[in-house]
Write an enzyme that holds these catalytic residues in place. Structure first.
Site, PDB file in Angstrom:
ATOM      1  N   TYR A 109       0.849  -1.192   0.000  1.00 17.46           N
ATOM      2  CA  TYR A 109       0.000   0.000   0.000  1.00 17.46           C
ATOM      3  C   TYR A 109       0.884   1.241   0.000  1.00 17.46           C
ATOM      4  O   TYR A 109       1.921   1.257  -0.642  1.00 17.46           O
ATOM      5  CB  TYR A 109      -1.001  -0.042   1.160  1.00 17.46           C
ATOM      6  CG  TYR A 109      -2.239   0.757   0.806  1.00 17.46           C
ATOM      7  CD1 TYR A 109      -3.050   0.352  -0.255  1.00 17.46           C
ATOM      8  CD2 TYR A 109      -2.558   1.932   1.455  1.00 17.46           C
ATOM      9  CE1 TYR A 109      -4.153   1.097  -0.642  1.00 17.46           C
ATOM     10  CE2 TYR A 109      -3.664   2.679   1.074  1.00 17.46           C
ATOM     11  CZ  TYR A 109      -4.450   2.258   0.027  1.00 17.46           C
ATOM     12  OH  TYR A 109      -5.534   2.999  -0.365  1.00 17.46           O
ATOM     13  N   ARG A 162      -9.103  10.505  -8.122  1.00 15.79           N
ATOM     14  CA  ARG A 162      -8.255  11.193  -7.137  1.00 15.79           C
ATOM     15  C   ARG A 162      -7.453  10.146  -6.373  1.00 15.79           C
ATOM     16  O   ARG A 162      -7.692   9.878  -5.207  1.00 15.79           O
ATOM     17  CB  ARG A 162      -9.107  12.027  -6.178  1.00 15.79           C
ATOM     18  CG  ARG A 162      -8.296  12.983  -5.306  1.00 15.79           C
ATOM     19  CD  ARG A 162      -8.974  13.208  -3.982  1.00 15.79           C
ATOM     20  NE  ARG A 162      -9.110  11.993  -3.203  1.00 15.79           N
ATOM     21  CZ  ARG A 162      -8.210  11.566  -2.314  1.00 15.79           C
ATOM     22  NH1 ARG A 162      -7.101  12.235  -2.100  1.00 15.79           N
ATOM     23  NH2 ARG A 162      -8.416  10.452  -1.628  1.00 15.79           N
ATOM     24  N   LYS A 180      -6.516  -2.152  -0.936  1.00 10.86           N
ATOM     25  CA  LYS A 180      -7.392  -2.065   0.229  1.00 10.86           C
ATOM     26  C   LYS A 180      -8.021  -3.418   0.550  1.00 10.86           C
ATOM     27  O   LYS A 180      -8.154  -3.792   1.725  1.00 10.86           O
ATOM     28  CB  LYS A 180      -8.487  -1.011  -0.015  1.00 10.86           C
ATOM     29  CG  LYS A 180      -8.012   0.424   0.220  1.00 10.86           C
ATOM     30  CD  LYS A 180      -7.798   0.694   1.698  1.00 10.86           C
ATOM     31  CE  LYS A 180      -7.157   2.043   1.985  1.00 10.86           C
ATOM     32  NZ  LYS A 180      -8.047   3.174   1.859  1.00 10.86           N
ATOM     33  N   GLU A 251     -13.704   4.634  -2.570  1.00  5.04           N
ATOM     34  CA  GLU A 251     -12.279   4.922  -2.400  1.00  5.04           C
ATOM     35  C   GLU A 251     -11.766   5.855  -3.503  1.00  5.04           C
ATOM     36  O   GLU A 251     -11.949   5.594  -4.699  1.00  5.04           O
ATOM     37  CB  GLU A 251     -11.492   3.607  -2.434  1.00  5.04           C
ATOM     38  CG  GLU A 251     -10.071   3.725  -1.947  1.00  5.04           C
ATOM     39  CD  GLU A 251      -9.967   3.937  -0.446  1.00  5.04           C
ATOM     40  OE1 GLU A 251      -9.041   4.625  -0.007  1.00  5.04           O
ATOM     41  OE2 GLU A 251     -10.827   3.390   0.282  1.00  5.04           O
ATOM     42  N   ASP A 252     -11.144   6.951  -3.100  1.00  4.34           N
ATOM     43  CA  ASP A 252     -10.421   7.854  -4.002  1.00  4.34           C
ATOM     44  C   ASP A 252     -11.284   8.434  -5.119  1.00  4.34           C
ATOM     45  O   ASP A 252     -10.890   8.471  -6.291  1.00  4.34           O
ATOM     46  CB  ASP A 252      -9.175   7.158  -4.565  1.00  4.34           C
ATOM     47  CG  ASP A 252      -8.057   7.102  -3.530  1.00  4.34           C
ATOM     48  OD1 ASP A 252      -8.272   7.579  -2.408  1.00  4.34           O
ATOM     49  OD2 ASP A 252      -6.983   6.578  -3.841  1.00  4.34           O
ATOM     50  N   ASP A 274     -13.917   5.708   2.712  1.00  2.84           N
ATOM     51  CA  ASP A 274     -12.747   5.629   3.584  1.00  2.84           C
ATOM     52  C   ASP A 274     -11.970   6.937   3.616  1.00  2.84           C
ATOM     53  O   ASP A 274     -11.405   7.301   4.646  1.00  2.84           O
ATOM     54  CB  ASP A 274     -11.840   4.485   3.138  1.00  2.84           C
ATOM     55  CG  ASP A 274     -10.761   4.178   4.154  1.00  2.84           C
ATOM     56  OD1 ASP A 274     -11.086   4.095   5.353  1.00  2.84           O
ATOM     57  OD2 ASP A 274      -9.591   4.021   3.765  1.00  2.84           O
ATOM     58  N   ASP A 275     -11.929   7.665   2.511  1.00  6.09           N
ATOM     59  CA  ASP A 275     -11.201   8.935   2.483  1.00  6.09           C
ATOM     60  C   ASP A 275     -11.862   9.964   3.385  1.00  6.09           C
ATOM     61  O   ASP A 275     -11.181  10.790   3.988  1.00  6.09           O
ATOM     62  CB  ASP A 275     -11.138   9.478   1.052  1.00  6.09           C
ATOM     63  CG  ASP A 275     -10.517   8.489   0.089  1.00  6.09           C
ATOM     64  OD1 ASP A 275      -9.382   8.074   0.328  1.00  6.09           O
ATOM     65  OD2 ASP A 275     -11.190   8.107  -0.882  1.00  6.09           O
ATOM     66  N   ASN A 426      -0.627  11.431   1.087  1.00 10.74           N
ATOM     67  CA  ASN A 426       0.067  10.292   0.501  1.00 10.74           C
ATOM     68  C   ASN A 426       0.248  10.505  -0.989  1.00 10.74           C
ATOM     69  O   ASN A 426      -0.520  11.236  -1.610  1.00 10.74           O
ATOM     70  CB  ASN A 426      -0.758   9.013   0.726  1.00 10.74           C
ATOM     71  CG  ASN A 426      -0.744   8.566   2.169  1.00 10.74           C
ATOM     72  OD1 ASN A 426       0.296   8.531   2.802  1.00 10.74           O
ATOM     73  ND2 ASN A 426      -1.917   8.241   2.697  1.00 10.74           N
TER      74      ASN A 426
END
Length: 572
Positions: A109, A162, A180, A251-252, A274-275, A426
């Site tokens: 990750y 993103r 993930k 996610e993202d 999750d973000d 990140n």
């Protein structure tokens, strides 16, 4: 994504029946054991001659793989090797990463997964997960109906717009759901046969990808507006119809979609982003742990957040809820957050409210809050905010490397005995500051949490491991609780419970000189504790029927798969 052909029995028990041929068994990552097939299995399955004669144990295979991994020159090379191992022998893959999670987490990750997404088309080998492309609109139900997906319980989905701090990676964003899902198994114990990474390929605006002859995605500008929403709605409806009790993690997604889609679907099925929520929970849990060191109550924190997107405002929202629970009014708590975007502080009269999403408007400071400030411009800069608000906490989710400058940090440290600074962006190259610099600029007084791993820093004359404020401390436990206890909805209250559960595990509770977070090697234990905390909150909220602590722990433990080989035999 599961077996090429579903075995007669799920490969979760100690014994597995199959009708696959010899070659198909060796090609199936859920059944393949490589050199660990026993003599009995080799004889029954017709594998003699297809494997070298020496029968090895799983532990011996792990040792051989670790030797090979450590012999490679870069973490990206190790990332590629591990992805190939995952696609050939999942039990061995998970044995490697669970036994060596601290060493392997930065490889599978952040930060290495960022390069994995950027170069995804060039390292693509075998199918894993699902690419649901816009040209296949209208076919999603048919694709999901394949029997190989009958056992799916958890999905991580992205549209690749993103990815970390790297922006639009198109179909290459699949590296994030794959990573993930791997952490769900390694940390939360979900069986890999029950997990499904999905990329919604709605095109890309990344011109380098579109010009790359090896790009594997749909070569088209991103679909937006009503067409995009209709595609997402078809996907969610198909998922709910196929798996009514599935856990769906977003996610993202870009900030204009992340919170909007969460709000639209959060009461439709068991889902979270999750973000927005995972990042908020781990940041909040780490801040609560830091309070054990600083002694400043949560109700007296002054928080500056650089990055006014869904992640930054999600962090503010959860910490605000914790402040309210501790006694502040919602308005008093909101006034303690200073959210800084590209143009400066979000402030009445200067920030165009029409351009903000609803979740951002909650954190626009009142004009009266900056009356009397000593500032260079009408809209305060980051430095203006630090000089005048005198924050106790500085959080970065901007994706802008080095944006916490020496001057800013030294100014903050003038007014706070123990400044709390979390550069969370990140991958590592996008971090707002390096821990060693933060230590130097604060004369060693800073309390640090980073989004990606960094080398140890020197503190009080000895090496000190930097706390990685990573979502892997939160989402595996939340997911494990949701599935083991059949929690119907993932609410913000459950994430608050997860944050508190993480804070209770802080080594700093007993020793102010210790780390804020448990070591990464304890992530399975953390997931179990978080799952129990989430389960208790779900009972308190009336989402599930009351059960004893022992029964809850037993249900969660029963859900946690261990990477051990089953006995494989032919179905008669």
């Amino acid at each position: 994504m599961g077996s090429k052909f579903p075995p007669v029995d799920m490969p979760i028990d100690a014994k597995v029946k199959t009708r696959l041929t010899e070659q198909d068994i060796l090609a199936d990552p859920l059944l393949n054991k490589g050199t660990a097939f026993t003599e009995e299995e080799r004889a029954e399955l017709g594998l003699h001659g297809l494997l070298p004669p020496n029968v090895m144990t799983l532990e011996e295979q792990v040792s051989r793989r670790m030797e090979a991994l450590r012999g490679l020159p870069t973490d990206f090379d190790r990332y590629v090797m591990l992805r190939e191992l995952q696609d050939s022998n999942e039990t061995l893959y998970y044995a490697v990463i669970t036994q060596h999670i601290e060493e392997m987490l930065p490889v599978i990750y952040t930060p290495t997964v960022g390069a994995g997404c950027q170069r995804f088309s060039h390292i693509y080998r075998k199918p894993r997960g699902l690419f649901l492309s816009y040209p296949h609109k209208g076919l999603i139900r048919k694709i999901l109906a394949n029997p190989r997906f009958d056992n799916i319980e958890a999905i991580v989905v992205t549209d690749g717009e993103r990815i970390l701090g790297l922006g639009d990676q198109g179909a290459g964003g699949m590296g994030i759901p794959i990573g993930k899902m791997a952490l769900y198994t390694a940390c939360g114990g979900l069986h890999p046969a029950t997990t499904l990474p999905i990329t919604l390929d709605v095109g890309t605006d990344n011109q380098e990808l579109l010009a790359d002859p090896l790009y594997i995605g749909w070569r088209h500008a991103r679909i937006r507006g009503a067409e995009y929403d209709e595609f997402i709605d078809e996907f969610v409806s198909a998922v709910k119809e196929r798996w009514p009790h599935v856990l769906l993690q977003w996610e993202d997604f870009a900030k204009n979609n992340a919170s909007r889609l969460l709000e639209k679907y959060r009461d439709t099925l068991c889902t979270f982003n999750d973000d927005v929520q995972g990042t908020a929970a781990v940041a909040s849990g780490t801040l609560l742990a830091a309070i054990n060191v600083t002694g400043v109550p949560v109700t007296e924190q002054r928080v500056v957040i650089l990055g006014g997107g869904s992640a930054g405002c999600g962090i503010a929202s959860l910490i605000q809820n914790i402040m309210v629970e501790a006694g502040l009014s919602a308005e008093e708590a909101a006034s303690r957050f200073y959210v800084v975007g590209r143009a400066g502080l979000m402030i009445e009269g200067k920030t165009d409210l029409a351009k903000l999403e609803p979740f951002q408007r909650r954190y626009v400071q009142k004009a009266t809050a900056i009356e009397g400030w000593d500032k260079e411009n009408d809209q305060p800069s980051m430095m203006d905010v630090i000089k005048n608000a005198k924050p106790t906490v500085l959080i970065g989710v901007s994706g802008q490397a080095g944006s916490f400058t020496e001057a800013m940090v030294r100014e903050m440290a003038k007014h706070v005995a123990r400044p709390v600074i979390f550069p969370l962006s990140n991958p590592t190259a996008n971090s707002e500051a390096r821990p060693a610099d933060l230590m130097a600029w604060t004369e060693g007084r800073v309390i640090i949490g980073t989004g990606s791993p960094f080398p140890p820093i020197e503190r009080n004359g000895r090496a000190f491991k930097v706390d990685q404020t990573n979502n892997s401390y939160i989402f595996p436990g939340v997911g494990a609780a949701a599935l083991a206890l059949k929690i119907p909805r993932i609410t913000d209250r459950l994430f608050m419970a997860a944050a508190k559960s993480l804070a209770e595990l802080s080594p700093a509770r007993a020793d102010a000189e210790a780390n804020l977070l448990p070591p990464v090697c304890k992530l399975r234990d953390v997931a179990r504790a978080v799952a129990i905390g989430v389960g208790k909150q779900a009972i308190a909220d009336g989402q599930i029927a009351p059960i004893s602590d022992a029964e809850m722990a037993a249900k969660i433990d029963a859900k946690m798969w261990e990477p051990v080989y089953p006995h494989v035999f032919l179905a008669k």
